[in-house]
Design a protein around this motif. Sequence first.
Motif, short mmCIF file in Angstrom:
data_model
loop_
_atom_site.label_atom_id
_atom_site.label_comp_id
_atom_site.label_asym_id
_atom_site.label_seq_id
_atom_site.Cartn_x
_atom_site.Cartn_y
_atom_site.Cartn_z
N PRO A 6 0.80 -1.22 0.00
CA PRO A 6 0.00 0.00 0.00
C PRO A 6 0.84 1.26 0.00
CG PRO A 6 -0.02 -1.07 2.16
CD PRO A 6 0.62 -2.03 1.21
N GLY A 7 2.08 1.18 0.38
CA GLY A 7 2.92 2.38 0.42
C GLY A 7 3.36 2.86 -0.95
N GLY A 8 3.12 2.04 -1.99
CA GLY A 8 3.48 2.45 -3.33
C GLY A 8 4.90 2.09 -3.70
N PRO A 9 5.26 2.34 -4.97
CA PRO A 9 6.57 1.94 -5.47
C PRO A 9 7.74 2.65 -4.79
CG PRO A 9 5.39 3.26 -7.09
CD PRO A 9 4.41 2.91 -6.02
N VAL A 10 7.55 3.91 -4.37
CA VAL A 10 8.65 4.62 -3.71
C VAL A 10 9.01 3.95 -2.40
CG1 VAL A 10 9.37 6.79 -2.66
CG2 VAL A 10 8.08 6.83 -4.80
N ARG A 11 7.99 3.60 -1.63
CA ARG A 11 8.25 2.91 -0.36
C ARG A 11 8.91 1.56 -0.60
NH1 ARG A 11 3.78 1.05 4.23
NH2 ARG A 11 5.30 0.22 5.72
#
Length: 264
Positions: A6-11
């Motif tokens: 859920p934090g997305g690709p950056v995370r």
Amino acid sequence: MRSIGPGGPVREFLQGAALLPRGLGLCLRNPRLLVLGLIPAVIAGILYSAALITMLAFLPELSRTVTWFADDWSAGWRDLIQVLAGIALVGFSGLIGVLTFTAFTLLIGDPFYETISGLVEQRFGGVPDEVEVPWWRSLGRSLVDSLRLIALSVLFGIPLFVLGFLPLVGQTVVPVLGAAVGGWLLAVELTGVPFQRRGRRLADRRAALRTNRPLALGFGVAVFACFLLPLGAILLMPGAVAGAALLARRVLGLPVEAPAVGPA
């Protein structure tokens, strides 16, 4: 296998990059792992350092050779294109050097890195589906896979080398692309041992890492950047191998947090 959280690709990218210091921390807490990883890395480092010194000594001549088309240009433009060629040659050599160094070091240190990777996996629960592979067969597979990845690195490295001649783009965009390409190939290369332990080959590795691309890129780019530092590839190789074991467990949906079995 797991997908992007859920934090997305950056995370995910940052979590992947954090696997390198985690792997290094595991090795530093166990001198046995550190020594095992340093032996083949030091041997490879000596050979590659000699090659790098030789290349740098002949860099002006090499720059003039690859810019033969500028021999009749005015002195200012000829000198500029030769400087850009020298920068491109160093960048290309760095990309190919890091990737081939990793492949070569993993080959000569296969038993050492197999031990490091195995101990890390034991710490977090082991490998329930482990497949016993004779050492000679494992070495043969590693050689074939390494040659394939080296060929890919050269295939990608040549256009990056050519683009390195472009003013501004060659010194800004191309290094970023080189780090991304190099990081991806390093992630694929370094996870070879834990995937082979499960009876999975290069195609399986690539498929698993593609499902978790930001995570794999984060780890690979961190390794690539650190390997470019003086002595970085030698000193951090044990941590990279340990981190790759953690990366493999992450993409296969296995625990990498609380220790479960034995010391590392």
